[in-house]
Design a protein around this motif. Structure first.
Motif, mmCIF file in Angstrom:
data_model
loop_
_atom_site.group_PDB
_atom_site.id
_atom_site.type_symbol
_atom_site.label_atom_id
_atom_site.label_comp_id
_atom_site.label_asym_id
_atom_site.label_seq_id
_atom_site.Cartn_x
_atom_site.Cartn_y
_atom_site.Cartn_z
ATOM 1 N N GLY A 1 64.533 99.125 52.628
ATOM 2 C CA GLY A 1 63.318 98.545 52.067
ATOM 3 C C GLY A 1 62.874 97.354 52.897
ATOM 4 O O GLY A 1 63.636 96.823 53.724
ATOM 5 N N TYR A 2 61.649 96.954 52.672
ATOM 6 C CA TYR A 2 61.072 95.838 53.412
ATOM 7 C C TYR A 2 60.294 94.963 52.435
ATOM 8 O O TYR A 2 59.906 95.394 51.346
ATOM 9 N N ALA A 3 60.074 93.724 52.846
ATOM 10 C CA ALA A 3 59.193 92.839 52.104
ATOM 11 C C ALA A 3 58.391 92.033 53.105
ATOM 12 O O ALA A 3 58.801 91.863 54.261
ATOM 13 N N ALA B 1 52.853 85.305 58.855
ATOM 14 C CA ALA B 1 53.309 86.445 58.058
ATOM 15 C C ALA B 1 54.375 87.189 58.842
ATOM 16 O O ALA B 1 54.390 87.173 60.075
ATOM 17 N N ALA B 2 55.293 87.837 58.113
ATOM 18 C CA ALA B 2 56.345 88.617 58.763
ATOM 19 C C ALA B 2 56.756 89.772 57.875
ATOM 20 O O ALA B 2 56.744 89.664 56.641
ATOM 21 N N LEU B 3 57.109 90.888 58.520
ATOM 22 C CA LEU B 3 57.714 92.029 57.840
ATOM 23 C C LEU B 3 59.218 91.905 58.030
ATOM 24 O O LEU B 3 59.698 91.801 59.162
ATOM 25 N N ILE B 4 59.956 91.927 56.923
ATOM 26 C CA ILE B 4 61.379 91.618 56.951
ATOM 27 C C ILE B 4 62.150 92.702 56.217
ATOM 28 O O ILE B 4 61.741 93.147 55.136
ATOM 29 N N ASN B 5 63.267 93.169 56.815
ATOM 30 C CA ASN B 5 64.045 94.216 56.157
ATOM 31 C C ASN B 5 65.061 93.623 55.195
ATOM 32 O O ASN B 5 65.159 92.398 55.043
ATOM 33 N N LEU B 6 65.844 94.492 54.537
ATOM 34 C CA LEU B 6 66.755 94.026 53.495
ATOM 35 C C LEU B 6 67.875 93.155 54.032
ATOM 36 O O LEU B 6 68.495 92.407 53.280
ATOM 37 N N SER B 7 68.149 93.238 55.323
ATOM 38 C CA SER B 7 69.177 92.380 55.922
ATOM 39 C C SER B 7 68.617 91.033 56.361
ATOM 40 O O SER B 7 69.357 90.191 56.866
ATOM 41 N N GLY C 1 57.837 103.629 55.173
ATOM 42 C CA GLY C 1 58.936 102.812 54.673
ATOM 43 C C GLY C 1 58.604 102.222 53.310
ATOM 44 O O GLY C 1 57.436 102.095 52.935
ATOM 45 N N ARG C 2 59.632 101.844 52.573
ATOM 46 C CA ARG C 2 59.442 101.308 51.222
ATOM 47 C C ARG C 2 59.214 99.797 51.304
ATOM 48 O O ARG C 2 60.114 99.027 51.613
ATOM 49 N N VAL C 3 57.987 99.366 51.045
ATOM 50 C CA VAL C 3 57.653 97.942 51.020
ATOM 51 C C VAL C 3 57.724 97.483 49.569
ATOM 52 O O VAL C 3 56.903 97.890 48.735
ATOM 53 N N LEU C 4 58.710 96.659 49.278
ATOM 54 C CA LEU C 4 58.990 96.297 47.883
ATOM 55 C C LEU C 4 57.978 95.331 47.302
ATOM 56 O O LEU C 4 57.616 95.425 46.128
ATOM 57 N N GLY C 5 57.553 94.369 48.090
ATOM 58 C CA GLY C 5 56.633 93.379 47.552
ATOM 59 C C GLY C 5 56.302 92.331 48.593
ATOM 60 O O GLY C 5 56.646 92.447 49.769
ATOM 61 N N ILE C 6 55.620 91.295 48.146
ATOM 62 C CA ILE C 6 55.179 90.228 49.037
ATOM 63 C C ILE C 6 55.443 88.890 48.373
ATOM 64 O O ILE C 6 55.233 88.717 47.167
ATOM 65 N N GLY C 7 55.945 87.945 49.162
ATOM 66 C CA GLY C 7 56.166 86.594 48.674
ATOM 67 C C GLY C 7 55.353 85.613 49.502
ATOM 68 O O GLY C 7 55.292 85.726 50.727
ATOM 69 N N MET C 8 54.717 84.673 48.832
ATOM 70 C CA MET C 8 53.880 83.695 49.532
ATOM 71 C C MET C 8 54.413 82.293 49.287
ATOM 72 O O MET C 8 54.709 81.905 48.160
ATOM 73 N N ALA D 1 44.554 91.789 55.845
ATOM 74 C CA ALA D 1 44.543 92.417 57.168
ATOM 75 C C ALA D 1 45.899 92.277 57.853
ATOM 76 O O ALA D 1 46.385 93.211 58.508
ATOM 77 N N MET D 2 46.546 91.124 57.703
ATOM 78 C CA MET D 2 47.845 90.891 58.336
ATOM 79 C C MET D 2 48.918 91.801 57.740
ATOM 80 O O MET D 2 49.756 92.350 58.461
ATOM 81 N N VAL D 3 48.887 91.964 56.423
ATOM 82 C CA VAL D 3 49.872 92.824 55.763
ATOM 83 C C VAL D 3 49.685 94.272 56.204
ATOM 84 O O VAL D 3 50.664 94.994 56.471
ATOM 85 N N LEU D 4 48.436 94.714 56.294
ATOM 86 C CA LEU D 4 48.171 96.081 56.764
ATOM 87 C C LEU D 4 48.688 96.280 58.183
ATOM 88 O O LEU D 4 49.330 97.295 58.503
ATOM 89 N N GLU D 5 48.476 95.304 59.028
ATOM 90 C CA GLU D 5 48.953 95.363 60.418
ATOM 91 C C GLU D 5 50.478 95.456 60.468
ATOM 92 O O GLU D 5 51.038 96.239 61.242
ATOM 93 N N LEU D 6 51.153 94.682 59.634
ATOM 94 C CA LEU D 6 52.620 94.656 59.657
ATOM 95 C C LEU D 6 53.228 95.919 59.052
ATOM 96 O O LEU D 6 54.167 96.495 59.607
ATOM 97 N N THR D 7 52.714 96.346 57.910
ATOM 98 C CA THR D 7 53.323 97.492 57.227
ATOM 99 C C THR D 7 53.115 98.790 57.998
ATOM 100 O O THR D 7 53.883 99.742 57.829
ATOM 101 N N ARG D 8 52.100 98.854 58.841
ATOM 102 C CA ARG D 8 51.892 100.045 59.669
ATOM 103 C C ARG D 8 53.045 100.254 60.650
ATOM 104 O O ARG D 8 53.249 101.354 61.157
ATOM 105 N N LEU D 9 53.780 99.171 60.925
ATOM 106 C CA LEU D 9 54.916 99.278 61.841
ATOM 107 C C LEU D 9 56.053 100.097 61.255
ATOM 108 O O LEU D 9 56.912 100.584 61.984
ATOM 109 N N ARG D 10 56.080 100.224 59.929
ATOM 110 C CA ARG D 10 57.094 101.023 59.248
ATOM 111 C C ARG D 10 56.395 101.992 58.293
ATOM 112 O O ARG D 10 56.647 102.013 57.097
ATOM 113 N N ALA D 11 55.485 102.775 58.855
ATOM 114 C CA ALA D 11 54.731 103.732 58.046
ATOM 115 C C ALA D 11 55.702 104.653 57.315
ATOM 116 O O ALA D 11 56.613 105.220 57.913
#
Length: 388
Positions: free
Chosen positions: A82-84, A96-102, A139-146, A127-137
């Motif tokens: 999973g990713y967040a 912004a960053a896409l981060i895996n469970l580790s 993949g399970r994106v659990l959520g977003i924290g700000m 737009a940034m989230v769309l750009e990042l999540t496309r890197l793991r098309a």
């Protein structure tokens, strides 16, 4: 660090989060060792582990037998389970960053956006989230924290002045974030998110009692006690930047004079006309006073310096430690320096923000307690008022 489960009837999502956290911190680890660490029965842990394994959050490994019998299976986090997304909004721009469970940063991105308005910020974030999540098309994106500058809910201080986000008062943060990204959303002060990121992935993992001094556009900090960020009655504990330290000093946007962050922050450095080295020499006495206040109030194992400031600047400040005042931390039996520079770097905030989303989604009660519940006197673990 004590991660303990609960036997209350509504504690299953919370226990799931605790078990997952124990595997992340100590894996590869056997079920029996998890049970011992978190205070649950092996049967309860085995049930949770089976669910987590079926859902792809963890992996089970078994070593080749070296004698009679099979060695116990050990468990570790599945990094790609999973990713967040972690978001950090500052008066300077948006990270912004896409981060895996580790906790690995898959990719990060930045937008220059000085004093950004809420409407522009959430458009950029989408737009940034769309750009990042496309890197793991797929993949399970659990959520977003700000993460963003605090404090929250204080009429005279929230979203006021150059060290915070002016014009963001009364913005429905979670709702706007969900609408712009389509993800379950959580939010926190940047200093608390950074302390969480450092605890999970940096120097904080080796300490159970430490103070994280967040050096950003402003100045803040939080005490981490047994691995948990101390929150305060309304969730705003840690606004050390608004402690008056210079009688009759510079006027602060909060209304007081001589507040610490008027002298010790990136915003204060921006107003300085000399070199960084000269600035450190100038503010060293005030910095030493701040460290003495922190140490005498909280008695931490160490003070960890982190935040948005360049590592070179933080190391210069830490290098002035020879001039520290006497305090309860001036002990001969210390195992750590009184001041350390964070190892998580500027990604600590993003990792902490992403971790809020993972914890919040896997354990909704924990997520609400940590990131949103600021009504004084309510204990959600006791009243059980949120659907799991």
């Amino acid at each position: 660090m004590a991660l303990r489960g609960t036997n209350q009837e509504f504690g299953r999502p919370y226990n799931r989060r605790i078990v997952l956290e124990s595997i992340r911190l100590h894996g590869p680890i056997a079920r029996g060792e998890i049970a011992r660490r978190v205070g649950l029965t092996v049967q309860t842990v085995s049930t949770i582990v089976r669910e987590l394994e079926e859902q792809g959050y963890i992996l089970s490994l078994r070593e080749e037998p070296k004698g009679r019998g099979l060695p116990p299976a050990t468990l570790r986090i599945n990094p790609e389970g999973g990713y967040a997304v972690g978001i950090h909004v500052t008066p300077l721009g948006i990270n912004a960053a896409l981060i895996n469970l580790s906790g690995d940063v898959i990719e990060s991105t930045h937008r220059e956006a000085p004093n950004v308005t809420p409407d522009d910020a959430f458009e950029l974030i989408g737009a940034m989230v769309l750009e990042l999540t496309r890197l793991r098309a797929g993949g399970r994106v659990l959520g977003i924290g700000m993460a963003l500058p605090g404090p929250f809910g204080v009429e005279s201080m929230s979203f006021v002045g150059p060290t915070t986000l002016a014009g963001w008062k009364d913005v429905a943060l979670r709702e706007r974030l969900t609408v712009s990204t389509g993800l379950p959303a959580f939010f926190e002060t940047d200093m608390a998110a950074a302390a969480l990121g450092e605890r999970l992935y940096g120097l904080g993992a080796g300490h159970s009692e430490y103070y994280y001094l967040y050096f950003g556009v402003g100045l803040g900090g939080v005490m981490v006690h047994e691995g948990t960020v101390l929150r305060g009655a309304w969730g705003n504990a840690g606004e050390i930047g608004h402690i008056p330290v210079v009688p009759g000093g510079e006027i602060c946007p909060c209304g007081n004079r001589g507040c610490l962050e008027r002298y010790l922050s990136l915003e204060a450095l921006r107003r300085w006309n000399g070199s960084d080295a000269d600035w450190v020499s100038e503010v060293a006495p005030i910095f030493h006073n701040a460290i003495a206040i922190i140490e005498n109030l909280f008695d931490p194992e160490t003070v960890i310096l982190g935040g948005l400031a360049p590592i070179e600047l933080l190391e210069r400040l830490a290098g002035s430690a020879a001039g520290l005042h006497n305090s309860v931390s001036a002990r001969s039996d210390r195992s750590s320096p009184r001041i350390m520079v964070a190892s998580g770097g500027q990604h600590a905030v993003l990792r902490g923000a992403a971790a809020l989303a993972v914890s919040g989604v896997l354990s909704p009660r924990f997520g609400q307690i940590f990131t949103a519940e600021r009504d004084r006197g309510r204990d959600l673990l006791k009243i059980g008022g949120i659907a799991a």
